[in-house]
Structures are given as C-alpha cells and as structure tokens.
Write an enzyme that holds these catalytic residues in place. Structure first.
Site, PDB file in Angstrom:
ATOM      1  N   GLU A 298       0.839  -1.197   0.000  1.00  0.00           N
ATOM      2  CA  GLU A 298       0.000   0.000   0.000  1.00  0.00           C
ATOM      3  C   GLU A 298       0.875   1.249   0.000  1.00  0.00           C
ATOM      4  OE1 GLU A 298      -2.110  -1.105   3.533  1.00  0.00           O
ATOM      5  OE2 GLU A 298      -0.813   0.087   4.844  1.00  0.00           O
TER       6      GLU A 298
ATOM      7  N   ARG B 173      -1.433  -7.932  13.190  1.00  0.00           N
ATOM      8  CA  ARG B 173      -1.113  -7.020  14.285  1.00  0.00           C
ATOM      9  C   ARG B 173       0.019  -7.601  15.121  1.00  0.00           C
ATOM     10  NH1 ARG B 173      -6.747  -7.419  15.507  1.00  0.00           N
ATOM     11  NH2 ARG B 173      -7.953  -5.893  14.313  1.00  0.00           N
TER      12      ARG B 173
END
Length: 349
Positions: A118, A196
């Site tokens: 991204e 995470r």
C-alpha cells in the site's frame, strides 16, 4: 457505453477512528468511531456502490460481472479479484503496529487472499504527528522478539514526522502504524489481510483485547531493511499550468498527485484510472456530458474511455496499474530526469 463512475463508500467502525471524514471531507459517516471509508472496494469484507448513471445503486462487484472488460480493460477470469482497494483513513487514535504479507505467503496462509502492499497520501496531520515506518537500522529478528517480550517495542521502531501532502510507501513486509491525529488516502492491493504485532495494550469497542498475529508477523517482516523508510519526495512534470507529481509506481499500483489548474485532456488511456479529490472541485467532461466532483469524491474512469477532460481547480490523488517502463520511466526521462533522479525520488517497484 460506460461513463465516469462515482461511488458511495463503505464505512468501517474502528476503535481508533473519529469524525474527521465527516468534518474534513463531508462524508456521511454512520459512527462516532469511523476509521475507514472504503471508496472503491470489491472485497468480501466491503463493497462500494455506484451512485450515478445507469449503473446507479449496484455494487462495483455487480458492475464488474456485467461490464468487466469495459471497466478494467480485459475479461475477468473466474475467481479473479479486482486489483485495488481505495480508502480514506481517519486515525483519531493510533493504529496497531502491523505488517502485511506478500502474495505468496497470503495465498498459502490466508485461504487464497492477496498480499498487501500500500501507499499513503497524508491529507491532514496535527503538528508533530508521526508514522511508524519500518524498523530502526540493523534490528534483527532476535532484537525485535526481545523488545516485544519486554513490552518495549517502541525502541526498535522507526518513526517519521509527517504533514499534509507527504507520501510514504508501505510494501508488504514493512512494519508500520499510523499514529494519532492523521487523516490519509490509502492506495492498496485488494486485500484485508493485516497482522497485528502490538496494539498498545488497549481493548476494542467491545471491551475485549484485539487479536494479535505475532507468529505470522515474524514470518513476513522484512528484517533486511530492503525498503526506504523516509517520505517519497516525488518528481514533477508540468502540463501547462497543471502539475503531475509521481511518487510511487510498482506492479500493483501507482500513486500520483495531480494539481489541476486549467482544463487537461487525458488521451490514449490504456487502463482504468481512479481519482480521489483531496482539495477543491471540478468536473469530468466526457461524451458531451459533465460529471462534477468535489472534496471527498472518488471516481473511476473505465478503461474503455480513452479520451476525457478534467476541468477545475483541485488536487487529485490518481492511481492506475502502470507499465513501469512506458508510464513512468519513459515519461520522466522524456521530461529530463535521469534514472538516478527517478530511483532516488520515486518509489519504484
């Protein structure tokens, strides 16, 4: 014949979200903790809806089933995914420290999901706002695990201070986090796979600790430091009174900034393009029709439209899937930039 497609977003409630998408971008958000606005989305976890013209009211997924070749420029194979996911993100609070896998790892470990590279374009940032962008130099896997076990992960993370207009590339394997007081536009692969590593010892909106994915994170983190950790400076090309600034280009997407000050005709388009209006307003002129856009709008020009005009006074974040040689290197070299300039200032590959 298709036309410029405008979208209604799919909003996501997040523990770290706020109201800036409403306050800054005039979005009709449904939550007081709205963290993400999925602007162009065709994913099992979210779909944007076309808001204009003959296709009004149907999802992008449905539109692709009917007009896939006209929209993306080729027939979509069975099971093939739309390549991109386009978002606005409001980080009132800091996001978790996280990392994304590459395609090959995700294919095996995430039931055929895509990996996730991204890039971020900063829309707004409080004074002194920072991002976590990679690891400190020479941090090993052992150093990382030791810091994590001691609850001192901050000591091995690399921070970058940001302001509006900054761009940073976040490839797969790159540890990152958006800290508090930042709103940004995100261009990414069409994937919702996030590992995470650390979540600041907080609980979610349901009062429970959020799941961590430490083992998978350690599998995919780039401990070799292959990727730049600083802000992409970009290279600018003048087109009359308009500017196009090239920041990121890889096999998945480009990220460019268009400063629109006078009418600009776009011709010989080979693929679809997506535009996010992050300042000002304007209109798309195509086939005798005018399609207005304003701050916070996101729209797509289908691949079958090879000539159109953008008009107005606006800042647009634009993305498409580039041919690196023809769309980036050749264009920048023709403008007088050397390959050294390009690789220094644009995040290529």
């Amino acid at each position: 014949m298709l036309y410029p497609l405008f979208f209604e977003a799919d909003y996501k409630e997040r523990v770290w979200g706020g109201t800036s998408l409403r306050d800054r971008l005039n979005k009709n958000i449904p939550y007081e903790h709205t963290g993400e606005s999925w602007e162009v989305a065709c994913h099992e976890n979210g779909n944007s809806i076309i808001r204009n013209g003959l296709l009004k009211g149907i999802t992008l997924k449905e539109a692709l089933k009917i007009h896939g070749k006209e929209i993306i420029g080729k027939d979509m194979k069975e099971g093939e995914k739309f390549p991109l996911l386009i978002k606005f993100i409001d980080a009132k609070d800091k996001l978790s420290v996280q990392v994304h896998p590459e395609d090959a790892y995700a294919m095996v470990h995430e039931d055929g999901e895509l990996g996730k590279s991204e890039a971020w374009y900063i829309l707004d940032a409080k004074p002194g706002a920072k991002l976590i962008a990679g690891l400190q130099d020479r941090v090993t896997k052992e150093d990382f695990v030791k810091a994590l076990e001691k609850g001192q992960l901050e000591q091995v993370l690399h921070e970058v201070e940001v302001q509006a207009g900054d761009v940073i590339n976040i490839p797969a394997g790159f540890v990152h986090a958006i800290e508090d007081g930042i709103m940004l536009a995100e261009i990414q692969q069409n994937s919702d796979t996030t590992y995470r590593v650390y979540d600041w010892n907080r609980v979610g909106l349901d009062g429970k600790s959020r799941e961590l994915h430490v083992d998978k994170s350690l599998d995919v983190i780039d401990f070799e430091g292959k990727h730049p950790k600083d802000i992409a400076k970009g290279l600018c090309i003048k087109k009359g009174k308009n500017d196009i600034i090239y920041y990121v280009a890889n096999s998945y997407f480009s990220l460019e900034q268009l400063n629109l000050n006078e009418p600009m005709m776009v011709t010989e388009q080979k693929t679809y393009r997506i535009y996010m209006c992050v300042n000002g307003e304007g209109k798309v002129l195509y086939n005798g029709q005018s399609y207005p856009f304003t701050l916070g709008d996101t729209f797509m020009i289908p691949a079958e439209i090879d000539t159109y005009t953008l008009e107005g006074h606006a800042t647009l974040v634009q993305t498409y899937i580039p041919d690196i040689q023809k769309d980036i290197l050749d264009v920048l070299q023709a403008a007088g930039y050397t390959l050294e300039d390009i690789h220094k200032h644009v995040r290529i590959g």
